[in-house]
Design an enzyme around this catalytic site. Structure first.
Site, PDB file in Angstrom:
ATOM      1  N   HIS A  28      -8.399  -2.861  -6.231  1.00 40.87           N
ATOM      2  CA  HIS A  28      -8.391  -3.036  -4.777  1.00 40.87           C
ATOM      3  C   HIS A  28      -9.525  -2.200  -4.178  1.00 40.87           C
ATOM      4  CE1 HIS A  28      -7.188  -2.766  -0.598  1.00 40.87           C
ATOM      5  NE2 HIS A  28      -6.465  -3.852  -0.802  1.00 40.87           N
TER       6      HIS A  28
ATOM      7  N   SER B  99      -6.709  -9.211   6.671  1.00 39.95           N
ATOM      8  CA  SER B  99      -6.203  -9.572   8.005  1.00 39.95           C
ATOM      9  C   SER B  99      -5.563 -10.954   8.062  1.00 39.95           C
ATOM     10  CB  SER B  99      -7.315  -9.443   9.049  1.00 39.95           C
ATOM     11  OG  SER B  99      -7.727  -8.096   9.155  1.00 39.95           O
TER      12      SER B  99
ATOM     13  N   GLY C 192      -7.457  -4.843   7.114  1.00 37.85           N
ATOM     14  CA  GLY C 192      -6.835  -4.003   8.128  1.00 37.85           C
ATOM     15  C   GLY C 192      -7.594  -3.928   9.442  1.00 37.85           C
TER      16      GLY C 192
ATOM     17  N   LYS D 152       0.847  -1.209   0.000  1.00 38.39           N
ATOM     18  CA  LYS D 152       0.000   0.000   0.000  1.00 38.39           C
ATOM     19  C   LYS D 152       0.882   1.259   0.000  1.00 38.39           C
ATOM     20  CE  LYS D 152      -3.640  -2.681   2.064  1.00 38.39           C
ATOM     21  NZ  LYS D 152      -4.856  -2.746   2.842  1.00 38.39           N
TER      22      LYS D 152
HETATM   23  P1  PGA Z   1      -4.568  -6.436   5.384  1.00 37.10           P
HETATM   24  O1  PGA Z   1      -4.800  -5.897   3.894  1.00 37.10           O
HETATM   25  O2  PGA Z   1      -3.775  -7.710   5.285  1.00 37.10           O
HETATM   26  O3  PGA Z   1      -3.817  -5.342   6.088  1.00 37.10           O
HETATM   27  O4  PGA Z   1      -5.914  -6.683   5.977  1.00 37.10           O
HETATM   28  C1  PGA Z   1      -5.049  -6.765   2.838  1.00 37.10           C
HETATM   29  C2  PGA Z   1      -5.202  -5.994   1.552  1.00 37.10           C
HETATM   30  O5  PGA Z   1      -5.823  -4.921   1.558  1.00 37.10           O
HETATM   31  O6  PGA Z   1      -4.712  -6.427   0.495  1.00 37.10           O
END
Ligand code: PGA
Length: 253
Positions: free
Chosen positions: A99, A215, A175, A12
């Site tokens: 995304h 997550s 997240g 990200k």
């Molecule tokens: P995360 O994000 O593992 O922090 O939940 C996954 C993603 O958005 O690809």
């Protein structure tokens, strides 16, 4: 032939030059230690500013480079955008498209994502097309319907496993530390494969990797990665730490 597992990191909007290079070197060193593993593929998708330096830092390691978005044109008057040709030029072989953060922050529609995917695929990139329902859609019992619509709208006609990966990422799991149950994930992945099968034919659909994202951590990775229709993970937060990223990968070795 069995589908390989793809362990993909989505960094990200994180990392300045020094952090990005350090992280990439750490991942490269650990992947090298694993030696020849033919059943798992690795991918990191840093922010665009880091692509060139991360490519260098990954040298000699079996870790592919991907971007987090691209424009559908190959060049021209599109201030602030990056084209698929520019991505292959700096060594990318993948690009994440659609995304949920791009769908939400930039209003990206299925039609736009489809257009980007067509262009990326034509340029030789593998498109990691993301789909997933919001919490409200899940609560309304619309998860499968939303995923079907997103697959049908955002995956180009004629897509093949060589040019396409799907990532199922429930928006409410990204997240947050919250995740669906393993049974829920398998149900959605099986449905995605069914829709892909109708759209692209059974032979192609059976070869397309479908990743779970949202997550994913070393502690829950095994639960998801051992499901029959889960072919890897798209990892956000946990991909920013070498030990967590590799800790997830080692669950499928
Ligand atoms: P995360 O994000 O593992 O922090 O939940 C996954 C993603 O958005 O690809």
């Amino acid at each position: 032939m069995a589908r390989k597992k793809l362990i993909a990191g989505n960094w990200k909007m994180n990392g300045l030059l020094a952090d990005g290079v350090e992280l990439a070197k750490g991942v490269a060193a650990e992947v090298k230690k694993l030696g020849r593993v033919s059943t798992v593929e690795f991918l990191v998708c840093p922010p665009a500013t880091l692509l060139t330096s991360v490519k260098k830092a990954l040298k000699g390691a079996r870790v592919a480079l991907g971007a987090q978005d691209c424009h559908f044109n190959l060049k021209g008057a599109h201030t602030g955008d990056i084209s698929p040709a520019m991505l292959t030029d700096v060594g990318c072989s993948y690009v994440i498209l659609g995304h949920s953060e791009r769908r939400a922050d930039h209003g990206e529609s299925n039609a736009l994502i489809n257009k980007k995917a067509v262009s990326a695929q034509a340029e030789g990139l593998k498109a990691v097309i993301c789909i997933g329902e919001t919490e409200a859609q899940r609560d309304a019992g619309k998860t499968l319907e939303v995923c079907r619509e997103q697959i049908l709208g955002s995956v180009p006609e004629g897509s093949t496993n060589k040019k396409t990966v799907i990532a199922y990422e429930p928006v409410w799991a990204i997240g947050t530390g919250k995740t669906p149950t393993a049974a829920d994930v398998q149900e959605v992945h099986a449905e995605i494969r069914k829709v892909l099968s109708k759209k692209l034919g059974r032979a192609v659909a059976n070869k397309i990797q479908i990743l779970y994202g949202g997550s994913v951590k070393p502690t829950n990775a095994k639960e998801f990665l051992s499901l029959p229709d889960v072919d890897g993970a798209l990892i956000g937060g946990a991909s920013l730490k070498v030990e967590d990223f590799l800790g997830i990968a080692t669950k499928v070795l």
